[in-house]
Design a protein around this motif. Sequence first.
Motif, PDB file in Angstrom:
ATOM      1  N   GLN A   1      -6.384  58.912 -62.912  1.00  0.00           N
ATOM      2  CA  GLN A   1      -6.793  59.444 -64.254  1.00  0.00           C
ATOM      3  C   GLN A   1      -7.819  60.558 -64.339  1.00  0.00           C
ATOM      4  N   SER A   2      -8.789  60.665 -63.420  1.00  0.00           N
ATOM      5  CA  SER A   2      -9.795  61.631 -63.879  1.00  0.00           C
ATOM      6  C   SER A   2      -9.363  63.054 -63.051  1.00  0.00           C
ATOM      7  N   HIS A   3      -8.289  62.755 -61.960  1.00  0.00           N
ATOM      8  CA  HIS A   3      -7.868  63.866 -61.480  1.00  0.00           C
ATOM      9  C   HIS A   3      -6.660  64.363 -62.091  1.00  0.00           C
ATOM     10  N   LEU A   4      -5.937  63.656 -62.599  1.00  0.00           N
ATOM     11  CA  LEU A   4      -4.824  64.156 -63.602  1.00  0.00           C
ATOM     12  C   LEU A   4      -5.315  64.852 -64.733  1.00  0.00           C
ATOM     13  N   PHE A   5      -6.175  63.780 -65.554  1.00  0.00           N
ATOM     14  CA  PHE A   5      -6.201  64.508 -67.013  1.00  0.00           C
ATOM     15  C   PHE A   5      -7.753  64.994 -67.104  1.00  0.00           C
TER      16      PHE A   5
ATOM     17  N   GLN B   1       1.172  58.199 -71.041  1.00  0.00           N
ATOM     18  CA  GLN B   1       1.708  57.075 -71.289  1.00  0.00           C
ATOM     19  C   GLN B   1       2.291  56.323 -70.179  1.00  0.00           C
ATOM     20  N   VAL B   2       3.131  57.193 -69.270  1.00  0.00           N
ATOM     21  CA  VAL B   2       3.559  56.646 -68.174  1.00  0.00           C
ATOM     22  C   VAL B   2       2.637  56.302 -67.070  1.00  0.00           C
ATOM     23  N   PHE B   3       1.522  56.936 -67.136  1.00  0.00           N
ATOM     24  CA  PHE B   3       0.534  56.677 -66.098  1.00  0.00           C
ATOM     25  C   PHE B   3      -0.202  55.122 -66.361  1.00  0.00           C
ATOM     26  N   TRP B   4      -0.491  55.237 -67.834  1.00  0.00           N
ATOM     27  CA  TRP B   4      -1.283  54.032 -68.088  1.00  0.00           C
ATOM     28  C   TRP B   4      -0.244  52.771 -68.159  1.00  0.00           C
ATOM     29  N   ALA B   5       0.913  52.836 -68.346  1.00  0.00           N
ATOM     30  CA  ALA B   5       1.876  51.931 -68.245  1.00  0.00           C
ATOM     31  C   ALA B   5       1.810  51.370 -66.833  1.00  0.00           C
TER      32      ALA B   5
ATOM     33  N   ALA C   1       0.964  57.413 -80.843  1.00  0.00           N
ATOM     34  CA  ALA C   1       0.672  58.083 -82.030  1.00  0.00           C
ATOM     35  C   ALA C   1      -0.007  59.399 -81.513  1.00  0.00           C
ATOM     36  N   VAL C   2      -0.881  59.197 -80.369  1.00  0.00           N
ATOM     37  CA  VAL C   2      -1.627  60.534 -80.037  1.00  0.00           C
ATOM     38  C   VAL C   2      -0.738  61.224 -79.089  1.00  0.00           C
ATOM     39  N   TYR C   3       0.236  60.651 -78.267  1.00  0.00           N
ATOM     40  CA  TYR C   3       0.676  61.572 -77.021  1.00  0.00           C
ATOM     41  C   TYR C   3       2.345  61.638 -77.342  1.00  0.00           C
ATOM     42  N   GLY C   4       2.738  60.839 -78.325  1.00  0.00           N
ATOM     43  CA  GLY C   4       4.171  60.581 -78.276  1.00  0.00           C
ATOM     44  C   GLY C   4       5.098  61.885 -78.577  1.00  0.00           C
ATOM     45  N   ASN C   5       4.678  62.952 -79.171  1.00  0.00           N
ATOM     46  CA  ASN C   5       5.503  64.203 -79.119  1.00  0.00           C
ATOM     47  C   ASN C   5       4.616  65.386 -78.609  1.00  0.00           C
ATOM     48  N   GLU C   6       3.730  65.260 -77.686  1.00  0.00           N
ATOM     49  CA  GLU C   6       3.029  66.241 -77.246  1.00  0.00           C
ATOM     50  C   GLU C   6       3.813  67.501 -76.706  1.00  0.00           C
ATOM     51  N   ALA C   7       4.921  67.278 -75.990  1.00  0.00           N
ATOM     52  CA  ALA C   7       5.529  68.197 -75.457  1.00  0.00           C
ATOM     53  C   ALA C   7       6.405  69.152 -76.503  1.00  0.00           C
ATOM     54  N   LEU C   8       6.614  68.394 -77.554  1.00  0.00           N
ATOM     55  CA  LEU C   8       7.429  69.287 -78.522  1.00  0.00           C
ATOM     56  C   LEU C   8       6.366  70.137 -79.251  1.00  0.00           C
ATOM     57  N   HIS C   9       5.147  69.941 -79.387  1.00  0.00           N
ATOM     58  CA  HIS C   9       4.120  70.664 -80.149  1.00  0.00           C
ATOM     59  C   HIS C   9       3.215  71.532 -79.009  1.00  0.00           C
TER      60      HIS C   9
END
Length: 196
Positions: free
Chosen positions: A122-126, A63-67, A31-39
């Motif tokens: 995660q802290s370095h990427l995001f 999402q890929v990182f956390w998966a 819900a939060v990250y699903g369509n981030e690239a589109l917007h």
Amino acid sequence: MRLRPPTVIGQFHTLFFGSVRTFFLGVLGFAVYGNEALHFSCDPDKREINLYCYNQFRPITPQVFWALQLVTVLVPGAVFHLYAACKNIDQDEILQRPVSTIFYIISVLLRIILEVLAFWLQSHLFGFLVDPLYMCDVSALAKIFSISKCMVPEHFEKTIFLSAMYTFTVITILLCIAEIFEILFRRLGYLNQPVT
């Protein structure tokens, strides 16, 4: 033969890790990250600039990182359970055999190491906060200008979600540490009741 974590804390960790964290990531993460690239939009609003800057902003999607984090952290426990199954070790016997106890503690320590590594990555990427604006270096694409200003959609929601994922990682690390203490206390005879 039942194979589940031999400690109460380990069973709670499995429930917490397997259910709550996975549900949180799967449902709310989408819900939060699903369509981030589109917007994700930059100035000037051209498709190639938007894509180029988004890839610079997010080298890997959260999402890929956390998966990958979830799967990676599950590996030490899965390897231990495979070992226990191959050796026909029942759950009640895991903490009674020194070799299986040591192997189980190593699997928990590996989970801790993998979680700490994931926290660091995660802290370095995001980072810890998602800014509403991202300044993108587009000098490789455009000869007229070198910096493009990009709008990050729902930056506040993403900051809250990042905080929650950091919190889940810290809780998991604390549960693993507590599980090691539970194992040590049982081996030393302080906790003698069997886990059912």
